[in-house]
Design an enzyme around this catalytic site. Sequence first.
Site, PDB file in Angstrom:
ATOM      1  N   ASP A 240       2.220   4.917  -4.060  1.00  5.38           N
ATOM      2  CA  ASP A 240       2.951   5.557  -2.941  1.00  5.38           C
ATOM      3  C   ASP A 240       3.934   6.478  -3.566  1.00  5.38           C
ATOM      4  O   ASP A 240       4.685   6.316  -4.400  1.00  5.38           O
ATOM      5  CB  ASP A 240       3.596   4.115  -2.382  1.00  5.38           C
ATOM      6  CG  ASP A 240       3.522   4.021  -1.005  1.00  5.38           C
ATOM      7  OD1 ASP A 240       3.733   4.885  -0.355  1.00  5.38           O
ATOM      8  OD2 ASP A 240       2.766   2.945  -0.564  1.00  5.38           O
TER       9      ASP A 240
ATOM     10  N   ASP B 267       3.982   8.427   1.886  1.00 11.66           N
ATOM     11  CA  ASP B 267       4.837   7.681   2.867  1.00 11.66           C
ATOM     12  C   ASP B 267       5.696   8.164   3.943  1.00 11.66           C
ATOM     13  O   ASP B 267       6.349   9.017   3.700  1.00 11.66           O
ATOM     14  CB  ASP B 267       5.940   6.599   2.006  1.00 11.66           C
ATOM     15  CG  ASP B 267       6.547   5.649   3.119  1.00 11.66           C
ATOM     16  OD1 ASP B 267       6.013   4.758   3.622  1.00 11.66           O
ATOM     17  OD2 ASP B 267       7.784   5.811   3.370  1.00 11.66           O
TER      18      ASP B 267
ATOM     19  N   GLU C  20       0.506   9.212   5.369  1.00  9.39           N
ATOM     20  CA  GLU C  20       1.020   8.201   6.314  1.00  9.39           C
ATOM     21  C   GLU C  20       1.553   9.530   7.320  1.00  9.39           C
ATOM     22  O   GLU C  20       2.953   9.870   7.106  1.00  9.39           O
ATOM     23  CB  GLU C  20       1.842   7.297   6.156  1.00  9.39           C
ATOM     24  CG  GLU C  20       2.101   6.335   7.146  1.00  9.39           C
ATOM     25  CD  GLU C  20       3.274   5.606   7.065  1.00  9.39           C
ATOM     26  OE1 GLU C  20       3.455   4.296   7.720  1.00  9.39           O
ATOM     27  OE2 GLU C  20       4.241   5.909   6.477  1.00  9.39           O
TER      28      GLU C  20
ATOM     29  N   HIS D 188      -0.108  -3.079   5.125  1.00  8.53           N
ATOM     30  CA  HIS D 188       1.215  -3.951   4.973  1.00  8.53           C
ATOM     31  C   HIS D 188       2.127  -4.029   5.990  1.00  8.53           C
ATOM     32  O   HIS D 188       3.215  -4.541   6.017  1.00  8.53           O
ATOM     33  CB  HIS D 188       1.624  -3.723   3.680  1.00  8.53           C
ATOM     34  CG  HIS D 188       2.230  -2.087   3.825  1.00  8.53           C
ATOM     35  ND1 HIS D 188       1.489  -1.041   3.710  1.00  8.53           N
ATOM     36  CD2 HIS D 188       3.521  -1.818   3.850  1.00  8.53           C
ATOM     37  CE1 HIS D 188       2.108   0.144   3.862  1.00  8.53           C
ATOM     38  NE2 HIS D 188       3.476  -0.323   3.889  1.00  8.53           N
ATOM     39  N   ASP D 189       1.868  -3.046   6.999  1.00  7.79           N
ATOM     40  CA  ASP D 189       2.701  -2.803   8.236  1.00  7.79           C
ATOM     41  C   ASP D 189       2.405  -3.303   9.548  1.00  7.79           C
ATOM     42  O   ASP D 189       2.901  -3.357  10.423  1.00  7.79           O
ATOM     43  CB  ASP D 189       3.173  -1.464   8.741  1.00  7.79           C
ATOM     44  CG  ASP D 189       4.104  -0.947   7.384  1.00  7.79           C
ATOM     45  OD1 ASP D 189       4.800  -1.516   6.792  1.00  7.79           O
ATOM     46  OD2 ASP D 189       3.821   0.379   7.198  1.00  7.79           O
TER      47      ASP D 189
HETATM   48  O1  ISL Z   1       6.332   6.730  12.820  1.00  7.89           O
HETATM   49  C1  ISL Z   1       6.252   5.627  12.965  1.00  7.89           C
HETATM   50  C2  ISL Z   1       6.078   4.775  14.046  1.00  7.89           C
HETATM   51  O2  ISL Z   1       5.549   5.402  15.116  1.00  7.89           O
HETATM   52  C3  ISL Z   1       6.822   4.544  11.677  1.00  7.89           C
HETATM   53  O3  ISL Z   1       5.948   3.541  12.133  1.00  7.89           O
HETATM   54  C4  ISL Z   1       6.545   5.132  10.328  1.00  7.89           C
HETATM   55  O4  ISL Z   1       5.922   6.225  10.180  1.00  7.89           O
HETATM   56  C5  ISL Z   1       6.051   3.933   9.416  1.00  7.89           C
HETATM   57  O5  ISL Z   1       6.771   2.925   9.850  1.00  7.89           O
HETATM   58  C6  ISL Z   1       6.525   4.261   8.097  1.00  7.89           C
HETATM   59  O6  ISL Z   1       5.906   3.225   7.346  1.00  7.89           O
HETATM   60  C7  ISL Z   1       6.223   3.450   6.121  1.00  7.89           C
HETATM   61  O7  ISL Z   1       7.498   3.822   5.839  1.00  7.89           O
HETATM   62  C8  ISL Z   1       8.375   2.624   5.956  1.00  7.89           C
HETATM   63  C9  ISL Z   1       8.159   1.426   5.251  1.00  7.89           C
HETATM   64  O8  ISL Z   1       8.988   0.390   5.700  1.00  7.89           O
HETATM   65  C10 ISL Z   1       6.619   1.180   5.615  1.00  7.89           C
HETATM   66  O9  ISL Z   1       6.430  -0.049   4.953  1.00  7.89           O
HETATM   67  C11 ISL Z   1       5.820   1.976   5.107  1.00  7.89           C
HETATM   68  O10 ISL Z   1       4.444   1.864   5.394  1.00  7.89           O
HETATM   69  C12 ISL Z   1       9.720   3.092   5.196  1.00  7.89           C
HETATM   70  O11 ISL Z   1       9.704   3.553   3.915  1.00  7.89           O
END
Ligand code: ISL
Length: 540
Positions: free
Chosen positions: A97, A198, A247, A316-317
Site C-alpha cells: 500500500d 491509497d 484507489e 478491507h473497507d
Molecule cells: O472516496 C471515498 C468515498 O467516496 C473514500 O471512500 C475514500 O477513497 C476511501 O475511503 C479511501 O480508503 C482508503 O483510505 C483510507 C483508509 O481508511 C481506507 O482503509 C483505505 O482503503 C484512509 O487512508
Amino acid sequence: MTKWWKNAVGYQIYPRSFMDSNDDGIGDLKGIQAKLTYLKELGIDFIWLNPIYKSPNVDNGYDISDYQAINPEFGTLEDLKDLLAAAHELGIRLIMDLVVNHTSDQHPWFIESKKGKDNPYRAYYLWADATPEKMPNNWQSFFGGSTWTYDPNTKQAYFHVFAKEQPDLNWKNPAMRENIYRMIRWWLDFGIDGFRLDAISHIQKEPWDFKITSNPWAPFMNVVGIETYMAELREIFRSYDIMTVGEASGVNSKTAPFWTDEEDGYIDMIFELEHQVRTGEPGSETGDLLGFKKVLSRWQKDMQPLGWNALYTDNHDNPRSNSTFGNETRESATALATAYMLLRGTPFIYQGQELGMTNFPFESIEEVNATDSLAAYHDCLNKGIPPEEALRLITHWTRDHSRTPMHWTDFGGFSTNLPWMKINPNTDKINVALQEADPFSPLNYYKKLIALRKSLPVFLNGSYHIELAKHPKVWAYTRKLDLEEAYVLTNLSDQSQSVTLPNRWVNAPAMILLANYQYSSWKKTMTLRPFEAVVVKKDA
Ligand code: ISL
Ligand code: CA
C-alpha cells in the site's frame, strides 16, 4: 508482450488478521510467510499487503508515522525481506500500500509543521487561517466532521479528508513531492513488485473558497491539476517492472481509460468504488445486485478500447460480499466469484472471500474497531439514539465485518492468544481445513475458477458483451476473442430464475467449463437454481 499483471490474480492480505506467528493476537509478516504455500495452491500470482508501516494505528496503518519502517507488531524490515524472497521463490509477487494523500499526525514532518508558521515543514501540509469558531470552509471529512482541525498555537487550522490524526500532505509543494518520490524509489529498489495507491484521487484540492453544490466530496475528488502529480508518479513507476493499482474514487469510467492506458496512462489499473451499490434504509441496507451488474458492465464497456480494470467484490473497507450481495451460502459465494472473476481485468480476492466468509454478529460496541464506525456511533448517541439501536445502525454496514481474523480451522487457528478482533463464531463451519477436504467447497471452486481464468486467452484478451441486459436477477455475458467464445451465466438471486438464452449461445456445440451445482444443463430455456453459475465454451 503481455504485461505480467494482466493474466495474474491478486490476493489482498489484511496483515493484522491473516496469521499470527508469535501469539500476541495480531497477525504478522512471519504469519504470512507461513501461509505462502496455501496461497500458491489457491493459484494466485501476487499479494497486496495493506499497510505494515510504522503507525499509531488510528486508522489501522493508514496513518503512517515512518514510511521506511515496519510497525513492530508486524515484524521487522528483515522479516519483510524474508517474506519477499520466499514469495518470489514460489513465483508470487508482492505489492504494498502506498499512502501519500496524508501521513499520521505523529510523522516527524507533521510534528515539525505544527511548530510554527515559519517552520521549513509548514508547507508540507495544508494550513489556513482560522478561529476556533470559524474554519476556513465548511467541507466535511470522509470520517465525519470538518476537514479542518484548529491549532491554537499558530491560530491556523490544518486540513484532513480522513481523521484529524491523518493530516493531508500538500502536493503543491515540490520539496514535499521530492521526498515522497525518494521514498517510493527506495521501496522499489528494495524489490517490491508494485503499489496499491491509497486514496490517490484526493491528492489535489480545489481552492478553499470553492462552493460545494451537490457532491460533498467534489472539492477533493479527482480535481483538475492532479494530472501533473500523476504524470510525475508515472515517470517513476515506468522505470520499474512493477504493477500499480490506484484507489481512485471520482475517476469515472469515461476518464479511467486514460488513467490506465497501456501507452501513457498514469497507472496500470483502477479500483472503482461505484459498484458497491446499496439499497434500503440505513441500518438495513443490502447490496443492490442489479446495480452491481450495471456498474460493472458499464466499466467493462467503457474500458474496452483503452485501459484495464482491477476487479474485486470484497476488501478491507466493505462488509463481506457473501453477506451483503449473497445469502451466506456456498452457492452465493461461488456465483459472485464466477460473475466478477471472468471479466476483463485483473481480479483481486480479499482474504477469506475464497471461503465465503460472512459478516460478524456484533453484540457490543467493544467489538467495534473502525475509526469511522466509532465516530458514527458517537454521532448516533449525540442525536439521542439509544445505544442498542446505535450499535445496530453502525454495525450493519461497518468495514469491521471484513477485518475479523482469517478462518484456518474449527477454532480459528489464527492465534493461540486472544485475537485483536473476535473471530467469527461460524469458523467451525467455514474454514480452510474443512474446505480443503471438501471437493465442493468455495475454496476448491475458487481454485478451479482461477485456473480456468488463466488457461483460456479469451478471459485475458477477449471483449465483453452483456447478454439479457434487462434481466433484473441474472448476469450473463460473452467473452469473445477471434473464434473463441466463452459464456458466463449467473443467477444473482436466492430464487430460481427462468432465462431464454441467446441463439448464438445454444446454436453451436457447447462445453461446460465450470458450474457451481452438481449438474447444469445448457439449453435455450433454462431454470437457474438460486445463485447458480455456469461457464460454457463454444466448441468450434
Ligand atoms: O472516496 C471515498 C468515498 O467516496 C473514500 O471512500 C475514500 O477513497 C476511501 O475511503 C479511501 O480508503 C482508503 O483510505 C483510507 C483508509 O481508511 C481506507 O482503509 C483505505 O482503503 C484512509 O487512508
Ligand atoms: Ca503477532
